[in-house]
Design a protein around this motif. Structure first.
Motif, short mmCIF file in Angstrom:
data_model
loop_
_atom_site.label_atom_id
_atom_site.label_comp_id
_atom_site.label_asym_id
_atom_site.label_seq_id
_atom_site.Cartn_x
_atom_site.Cartn_y
_atom_site.Cartn_z
N LEU A 1 -0.80 108.38 -92.06
CA LEU A 1 -0.65 106.97 -92.42
C LEU A 1 -1.34 106.75 -93.76
N ILE A 2 -0.60 106.16 -94.69
CA ILE A 2 -1.15 105.80 -96.00
C ILE A 2 -1.15 104.28 -96.10
N LEU A 3 -2.32 103.68 -96.30
CA LEU A 3 -2.42 102.23 -96.44
C LEU A 3 -2.60 101.88 -97.92
N SER A 4 -1.86 100.89 -98.39
CA SER A 4 -1.94 100.45 -99.78
C SER A 4 -1.91 98.92 -99.82
N PRO A 5 -2.43 98.30 -100.88
CA PRO A 5 -2.63 96.85 -100.85
C PRO A 5 -1.39 95.99 -100.98
N THR A 6 -0.36 96.43 -101.69
CA THR A 6 0.77 95.55 -101.97
C THR A 6 2.11 96.22 -101.67
N ASN B 1 10.13 113.27 -93.51
CA ASN B 1 10.62 111.91 -93.69
C ASN B 1 9.46 110.96 -93.97
N VAL B 2 9.67 110.06 -94.92
CA VAL B 2 8.65 109.08 -95.31
C VAL B 2 9.26 107.70 -95.14
N VAL B 3 8.53 106.79 -94.48
CA VAL B 3 9.02 105.42 -94.26
C VAL B 3 8.01 104.43 -94.83
N ALA B 4 8.51 103.45 -95.58
CA ALA B 4 7.67 102.37 -96.11
C ALA B 4 7.68 101.20 -95.15
N ARG C 1 13.19 107.19 -85.57
CA ARG C 1 14.07 108.33 -85.86
C ARG C 1 13.27 109.58 -86.23
N GLY C 2 12.02 109.37 -86.60
CA GLY C 2 11.17 110.50 -86.98
C GLY C 2 10.62 110.34 -88.38
N ALA C 3 9.37 109.90 -88.48
CA ALA C 3 8.72 109.74 -89.78
C ALA C 3 7.34 110.36 -89.71
N GLN C 4 7.21 111.53 -90.34
CA GLN C 4 5.90 112.19 -90.32
C GLN C 4 4.87 111.42 -91.14
N ILE C 5 5.34 110.67 -92.18
CA ILE C 5 4.43 109.93 -93.05
C ILE C 5 4.87 108.47 -93.10
N ILE C 6 3.94 107.57 -92.81
CA ILE C 6 4.18 106.13 -92.95
C ILE C 6 3.32 105.61 -94.09
N VAL C 7 3.93 104.88 -95.01
CA VAL C 7 3.19 104.21 -96.09
C VAL C 7 3.29 102.72 -95.81
N ALA C 8 2.16 102.05 -95.66
CA ALA C 8 2.20 100.68 -95.15
C ALA C 8 1.18 99.77 -95.84
N THR C 9 1.52 98.48 -95.86
CA THR C 9 0.52 97.46 -96.20
C THR C 9 -0.24 97.12 -94.92
N PRO C 10 -1.51 96.75 -95.02
CA PRO C 10 -2.31 96.53 -93.80
C PRO C 10 -1.76 95.43 -92.90
N GLY C 11 -1.30 94.32 -93.47
CA GLY C 11 -0.82 93.21 -92.65
C GLY C 11 0.39 93.58 -91.81
N ARG C 12 1.38 94.23 -92.40
CA ARG C 12 2.59 94.60 -91.66
C ARG C 12 2.27 95.70 -90.65
#
Length: 640
Positions: free
Chosen positions: A75-80, A102-105, A121-132
């Protein structure tokens, strides 16, 4: 030999690096990549924005991901939203030769059900904003209880934006045995608290000194009178013809107003702030990335996550309220080893902030003077000559040359050059030939200048409104600033009492204060302002209350304002802070024609923007002096 080969990355990642054109790793990449590949460890990496932090954690993360396992592993958390999408695209580019990754935003403003479906469906990496991400966890749409890696990117910005509780909650939902990698430009207390609570003996990488500025960014400041701030911005833009910049303002309102004025005056500008819809934000950023916009006027929150190559200048039209925020602003330029310039426009009262910033970024500012009109004309003339010299000829013009030669027959080479250059340059000459010097009078070395608090030469005023009218000292300061069309630092030492208040300005504003305020009504009552004998020497506590001499020793039984103070209220409900536009002429401002269309949905012209109605009205529109009249100021010729 590509130096990335020495960092221990596998062959498929090396191929992606070659495709991306990377040759030499940045300092943070050189330090972080081997460390993260060799060890399963927690890591705190402090490096400025634009130093390549995404690649520093992206390449080792991809190498450690199990592509055959379709469960979420990182899990990668980013501000915007913008930074979330940017990281996602970069991770996809880095892993282009990795089959099955697979990477999902995950971010707000898009369908949460579609994002949940992509993860399922299968996402080894999630890139997300904290709120969502917190929203998805609450709804049971995502499972991060078994992840192996958690990356906090731009951690200080996430915390500055108020995501502390969300981040704590999200991290609490992850396993204790995971590796946590924290990347940040600065190390404020909240970031240190996160590291202490959720990381175990983290290794630390620091690029440059802690909290220091980037070595590729030079810092300049220009001291002007507050009323000349906008004119100074225009001159600095004209003195840098190839400027590609982000201009920072403190508030959404100032951001929109500055962008609108720049557009009216012929600059390719747009506003970026929180009141824009997502579609408008996307349109503005698309135009900015395509360099259709040269000056992006933005608030700090809206600009977070902007990663656009080759920004030449960051302009601090107003300094941020939090000095540490300056580091993030200046980090928008000077990226990927390229040089950039951070410009600050300040008034005399803000000089102490420059010293505070220097201590934080561990770099010195260079004080410069606003270019004169003649200097700008010389710069623009040489720029035009070089532009003509470097223009590639489209030979389709050859068919028209006989007719053109007939028109220009009889002109010598020198006459032809003069006329051709004058087509563009005359507009600059006509605009700048009578302009005045904008630089505020220097008073020697910065450390020798008298601070504003000394009250040297300041004028103290009495005004018959106070806390009874629902003002505290900050609200009254904002009201006076807007009513008088002054900069925030031109009104100071504001002391609010129950039925009256005191405030200071510099002597140059006295005529304006007396003329305008004595013709303004509040809640049906006329405001009365007089020059006070009180020197304002008392101190104000943290609530803005005065002590030790702040209560009008000058009163002495004297009645101010014709007795209007005597227990009568001026209407408490202030409504909006607009006062009906009483100080603007109905005559439309002249506009220059342009070959370029509007660049974004946010570029509303003033005539299309509805004027806010409020409680403050002027019984007569006072005559505005030339120093701050929109009508007396000639418009800048639009660039071709």
């Amino acid at each position: 030999m590509n130096k990335f080969e020495q960092l221990g990355l596998k062959e498929s990642l090396q191929r992606a690096i070659i495709d991306l054109g990377f040759e030499n790793p940045t300092e943070v990449q050189e330090k972080a990549i081997p460390l993260l590949l060799e060890q399963d460890t927690d890591l705190v990496a402090l490096a400025q924005t634009g130093t390549g932090k995404t690649a520093a954690f992206g390449f080792p993360l991809i190498q450690k991901i199990d592509a055959d396992n379709r469960n979420t592993q990182a899990l990668i958390l980013s501000p915007t939203r913008e930074l979330c999408l940017q990281i996602t695209n970069e991770i996809k580019n880095y892993s282009k030769y990795e089959k099955g990754i697979n990477v999902v935003a995950v971010y707000g403003g898009a369908s949460i059900t579609e994002q949940a479906r992509d993860i399922k469906r299968g996402a080894q990496i999630i890139v997300a904003t904290p709120g969502r991400m917190q929203d998805m966890i609450n709804r049971g749409l995502v499972n991060i209880k078994q992840i192996d890696f958690c990356i906090l990117d731009e951690a200080d910005e996430m915390l500055n934006m108020g995501f502390y509780e969300d981040i704590v909650s999200i991290l609490s939902d992850t396993p204790e045995g995971k590796s946590t990698w924290l990347f940040s430009a600065t190390m404020p207390a909240e970031v240190a608290r996160i590291a202490k609570k959720f990381m175990e003996n983290p290794l630390e990488i620091t690029v440059g000194a802690k909290n220091s500025g980037s070595a590729t960014v030079s810092h300049e400041f220009y001291m002007v009178n507050a009323r000349d701030r906008y004119e100074a911005l225009k001159r600095l833009a004209d003195a840098n013809p190839d400027i590609f910049s982000v201009v920072f303002c403190r508030t959404k309102r100032d951001t929109q107003q500055v962008a609108e004025r720049l557009i009216e005056d012929g600059y390719n500008a747009a506003a970026l702030h929180g009141d824009l819809s997502q579609a408008q934000r996307d349109s503005v950023m698309k135009s900015f990335r395509g360099r259709q916009i040269q000056m992006l006027v933005a608030t700090d929150v809206a600009a977070r996550g902007i990663d656009v190559d080759n920004i030449t200048h960051v302009v601090n039209y107003q300094l941020p309220d939090e000095i540490e925020t300056y580091n993030h602003r200046s980090g928008r330029t000077g990226r990927a080893g390229k040089l950039g310039t951070s410009i600050v426009i300040v008034t005399k009262s803000e000089l102490r902030k420059i010293s505070s910033i220097e201590r934080i970024i561990k770099q010195k500012f260079e004080e410069k003077t606003i270019p004169s009109g003649i200097e700008i004309c010389e710069i623009q003339l040489l720029h035009l000559a070089n532009k003509i010299k470097d223009t590639e000829v489209d030979h389709e013009i050859d068919n028209y040359l006989p007719a053109i030669n007939n028109v220009l027959e009889g002109l010598s080479k020198e006459e032809l050059i003069k006329k051709m250059v004058s087509v563009e340059f005359n507009r600059f000459i006509n605009y700048y030939k009578k302009t005045r010097d904008l630089s505020a009078q220097s008073a020697g070395k910065r450390e020798d200048r008298e601070p504003r608090e000394s009250n040297g030469g300041a004028v103290r005023y009495f005004v018959n409104i106070g806390s009874r009218d629902d003002f505290d000292w900050m609200q009254l300061k904002d009201f006076l600033k807007e009513t008088l069309d002054l900069g925030r630092d031109d009104v100071y030492k504001v002391d609010v009492k129950e039925g009256f208040s005191f405030f200071n300005t510099d002597p140059e504003h006295t005529d304006k204060v007396m003329e305008i305020l004595n013709n303004v009504t509040l809640g049906g009552r006329r405001i009365n302002v007089e020059i006070s004998k009180n020197d304002g020497g008392g101190r104000r506590d943290h609530n803005g209350r005065s002590s030790g001499g702040g209560f009008g020793g000058d009163r002495g039984g004297r009645s101010f304002g014709g007795g209007d103070r005597g227990g009568r209220s001026f209407g408490g409900d202030r409504g909006g802070k607009s006062f009906g536009g009483g100080f603007k002429s109905d005559k439309p401002a002249p506009r220059f024609s342009s070959d370029r269309a509007a660049t974004s949905e946010s570029n509303f012209s003033r005539s299309e923007t509805p004027r806010r109605e409020g409680k403050f009205t002027s019984e007569k529109a006072p005559r505005r002096s030339e120093s701050f009249s929109d009508q007396s100021r000639p418009k800048r010729p639009r660039k071709s």
